[in-house]
Design a protein around this motif. Structure first.
Motif, mmCIF file in Angstrom:
data_model
loop_
_atom_site.group_PDB
_atom_site.id
_atom_site.type_symbol
_atom_site.label_atom_id
_atom_site.label_comp_id
_atom_site.label_asym_id
_atom_site.label_seq_id
_atom_site.Cartn_x
_atom_site.Cartn_y
_atom_site.Cartn_z
ATOM 1 N N SER A 136 0.823 -1.216 0.000
ATOM 2 C CA SER A 136 0.000 0.000 0.000
ATOM 3 C C SER A 136 0.852 1.261 0.000
ATOM 4 N N SER A 137 2.155 1.121 -0.284
ATOM 5 C CA SER A 137 3.014 2.311 -0.344
ATOM 6 C C SER A 137 4.042 2.174 -1.454
ATOM 7 N N VAL A 138 4.361 3.312 -2.069
ATOM 8 C CA VAL A 138 5.393 3.362 -3.104
ATOM 9 C C VAL A 138 6.742 2.951 -2.520
ATOM 10 N N HIS A 139 7.027 3.390 -1.299
ATOM 11 C CA HIS A 139 8.314 3.098 -0.678
ATOM 12 C C HIS A 139 8.526 1.591 -0.524
ATOM 13 N N ALA A 140 7.468 0.856 -0.185
ATOM 14 C CA ALA A 140 7.599 -0.589 -0.037
ATOM 15 C C ALA A 140 7.966 -1.239 -1.369
ATOM 16 N N ILE A 141 7.340 -0.787 -2.460
ATOM 17 C CA ILE A 141 7.635 -1.350 -3.776
ATOM 18 C C ILE A 141 9.070 -1.059 -4.180
ATOM 19 N N ARG A 142 9.501 0.191 -4.015
ATOM 20 C CA ARG A 142 10.859 0.554 -4.424
ATOM 21 C C ARG A 142 11.904 -0.179 -3.584
ATOM 22 N N LEU A 143 11.686 -0.262 -2.296
ATOM 23 C CA LEU A 143 12.635 -0.979 -1.446
ATOM 24 C C LEU A 143 12.656 -2.461 -1.790
ATOM 25 N N TYR A 144 11.502 -3.036 -2.056
ATOM 26 C CA TYR A 144 11.447 -4.442 -2.427
ATOM 27 C C TYR A 144 12.315 -4.704 -3.666
ATOM 28 N N GLU A 145 12.217 -3.831 -4.669
ATOM 29 C CA GLU A 145 13.023 -4.007 -5.875
ATOM 30 C C GLU A 145 14.514 -3.882 -5.568
ATOM 31 N N LEU A 146 14.875 -2.926 -4.729
ATOM 32 C CA LEU A 146 16.280 -2.750 -4.361
ATOM 33 C C LEU A 146 16.813 -3.962 -3.600
ATOM 34 N N PHE A 147 15.984 -4.570 -2.770
ATOM 35 C CA PHE A 147 16.410 -5.765 -2.033
ATOM 36 C C PHE A 147 16.468 -6.988 -2.950
ATOM 37 N N THR A 148 15.526 -7.090 -3.875
ATOM 38 C CA THR A 148 15.492 -8.240 -4.773
ATOM 39 C C THR A 148 16.751 -8.300 -5.625
ATOM 40 N N GLN A 149 17.314 -7.135 -5.964
ATOM 41 C CA GLN A 149 18.578 -7.106 -6.697
ATOM 42 C C GLN A 149 19.667 -7.908 -5.991
ATOM 43 N N TYR A 150 19.636 -7.875 -4.654
ATOM 44 C CA TYR A 150 20.729 -8.441 -3.860
ATOM 45 C C TYR A 150 20.305 -9.671 -3.061
ATOM 46 N N LYS A 151 19.162 -10.268 -3.402
ATOM 47 C CA LYS A 151 18.668 -11.362 -2.572
ATOM 48 C C LYS A 151 19.589 -12.590 -2.607
ATOM 49 N N ARG A 152 20.310 -12.776 -3.701
ATOM 50 C CA ARG A 152 21.222 -13.924 -3.764
ATOM 51 C C ARG A 152 22.447 -13.706 -2.881
ATOM 52 N N LEU A 153 22.860 -12.457 -2.753
ATOM 53 C CA LEU A 153 24.000 -12.154 -1.875
ATOM 54 C C LEU A 153 23.604 -12.188 -0.411
ATOM 55 N N GLY A 154 22.354 -11.802 -0.121
ATOM 56 C CA GLY A 154 21.858 -11.890 1.245
ATOM 57 C C GLY A 154 22.010 -10.629 2.062
ATOM 58 N N ASP A 155 22.708 -9.622 1.545
ATOM 59 C CA ASP A 155 22.800 -8.359 2.278
ATOM 60 C C ASP A 155 23.087 -7.227 1.293
ATOM 61 N N ARG A 156 22.760 -6.024 1.729
ATOM 62 C CA ARG A 156 23.014 -4.850 0.891
ATOM 63 C C ARG A 156 23.202 -3.620 1.762
ATOM 64 N N TYR A 157 24.265 -2.903 1.501
ATOM 65 C CA TYR A 157 24.507 -1.623 2.175
ATOM 66 C C TYR A 157 24.016 -0.507 1.260
ATOM 67 N N ILE A 158 23.232 0.409 1.819
ATOM 68 C CA ILE A 158 22.754 1.581 1.074
ATOM 69 C C ILE A 158 23.029 2.816 1.917
ATOM 70 N N SER A 159 23.690 3.779 1.341
ATOM 71 C CA SER A 159 23.921 5.024 2.068
ATOM 72 C C SER A 159 22.599 5.754 2.237
ATOM 73 N N VAL A 160 22.494 6.529 3.291
ATOM 74 C CA VAL A 160 21.275 7.312 3.524
ATOM 75 C C VAL A 160 21.039 8.269 2.360
ATOM 76 N N GLU A 161 22.131 8.810 1.818
ATOM 77 C CA GLU A 161 22.012 9.733 0.688
ATOM 78 C C GLU A 161 21.383 9.047 -0.522
ATOM 79 N N ASP A 162 21.865 7.855 -0.870
ATOM 80 C CA ASP A 162 21.301 7.126 -2.007
ATOM 81 C C ASP A 162 19.859 6.705 -1.734
ATOM 82 N N LEU A 163 19.608 6.254 -0.533
ATOM 83 C CA LEU A 163 18.266 5.805 -0.186
ATOM 84 C C LEU A 163 17.253 6.937 -0.361
#
Length: 324
Positions: A136-163
């Motif tokens: 029910s939020s745009v932020h959830a969709i965008r974050l989901y896509e960003l996490f799916t990019q790295y799901k095989r690695l299992g972790d992802r660092y994102i700077s606050v600026e990029d986020l």
């Protein structure tokens, strides 16, 4: 329309900068989900009912108005991609049409967006549309896509600026606590509850300031255990179930049942999530007093579910049904 549509995007598009409403995001996700990545088709037509079926959070009575409004706005939206040498801006949609009183709409994607969606030869990400359809939020969709990019690695660092850039929040939430409370916490709650991913995170500080976030991404959702029933001694010394006829159980048992039934009702949302033991408890609790009710169904609902799982109830006990 199939219910297992797959969304495929170039990674550079997932990390692009753009601003869309929730309905515009849904509209594009539905369009991309129906595309064949090996095709060059650019015009797509849908019915309002197909849109509603894909996104259960949409109110069917207001869907036509929502879609019409999203279609009118989406052609004005820009997407910006950048690398070390270039900053490129282009539109998502070249034309859009809604058919009056027909419950149908059509959109045509731009030539510029197509290389990010079809004939993909470089790095790209894909996911099932139904994994985001309940958001029910745009932020959830965008974050989901960003996490799916790295799901095989299992972790992802994102700077606050990029986020904040990717979520179009550059001019908001100077304090990390506000960003966490108003954006991250609700978005991740949706992702963890409604999608195939489970994400935990830890803020990374430089001095006293939070400069980035380390996200841990898995498919393994923690199993929640039902809260324990209250101890029977609280209700008296003789809290007794009459197994031949639960209606004849004593008054103390009836008082205990009311509190136990509330625990079950607060914990379970869907019948299929209830384990066999608690299906039996549900049946007993409803059988003990006709005034006891459950949002999941009647006594027969629970006995039928147990039967489907291969069990019957005999004197308030589960008995395995033997095949003839």
């Amino acid at each position: 329309m199939a219910n297992d549509l797959t969304v495929v995007k170039a990674n550079s598009l997932i990390e692009a900068t753009y601003r869309l409403t929730l309905d515009e995001m849904r509209l594009l996700a539905l369009t991309i989900g129906t595309m064949n990545p090996k095709s060059d088709k650019q015009v797509f037509e849908f019915s309002v009912s197909e849109f509603v079926n894909q996104f259960p959070e949409v109110n069917a009575d207001r869907a036509y108005t929502q879609i019409k409004s999203a279609i009118e706005r989406i052609s004005e939206r820009w997407v910006k991609t950048e690398d070390e040498r270039h900053v490129t801006k282009f539109r998502w949609v070249s034309s859009q049409t809604y058919f009056k009183k027909e419950g149908r709409f059509k959109i045509a994607l731009t030539n510029e967006i197509m290389p990010y969606l079809t004939q993909l030869k470089g790095q790209f990400t894909q996911y099932q549309l139904n994994h985001i359809s309940g958001f029910s939020s745009v932020h959830a969709i965008r974050l989901y896509e960003l996490f799916t990019q790295y799901k095989r690695l299992g972790d992802r660092y994102i700077s606050v600026e990029d986020l904040k850039k990717w979520l179009q929040l550059e001019d908001k939430y100077d304090r990390y606590n506000n960003l966490n409370q108003r954006v991250l916490t609700p978005a991740l709650s949706e992702i963890n509850e409604k999608s195939d991913l489970f994400v935990e995170y830890e803020p990374i500080k430089k001095g006293r300031k939070v400069t980035g976030i380390e996200f841990s991404i898995t498919y393994e959702k923690p199993v929640k255990k039902r809260p324990a029933f209250p101890h029977k001694n609280k209700y008296g010394k003789f809290v007794t179930l009459n197994r031949q006829d639960p209606r004849m159980s004593n008054h103390e048992y009836g008082e205990w049942v009311k509190d136990c039934l509330k625990i079950l009702e607060d914990f379970y949302k869907k019948l299929e999530d209830v384990p066999n033991e608690d299906l039996l408890f549900y049946w007993i609790f409803l059988a003990s007093n006709e005034s006891n009710k459950s949002k999941l169904g009647s006594k027969k609902t629970f006995s039928d579910e147990l039967k489907k799982r291969g069990y019957k109830i005999v004197e308030c006990e589960l008995v395995k049904i033997r095949d003839n």
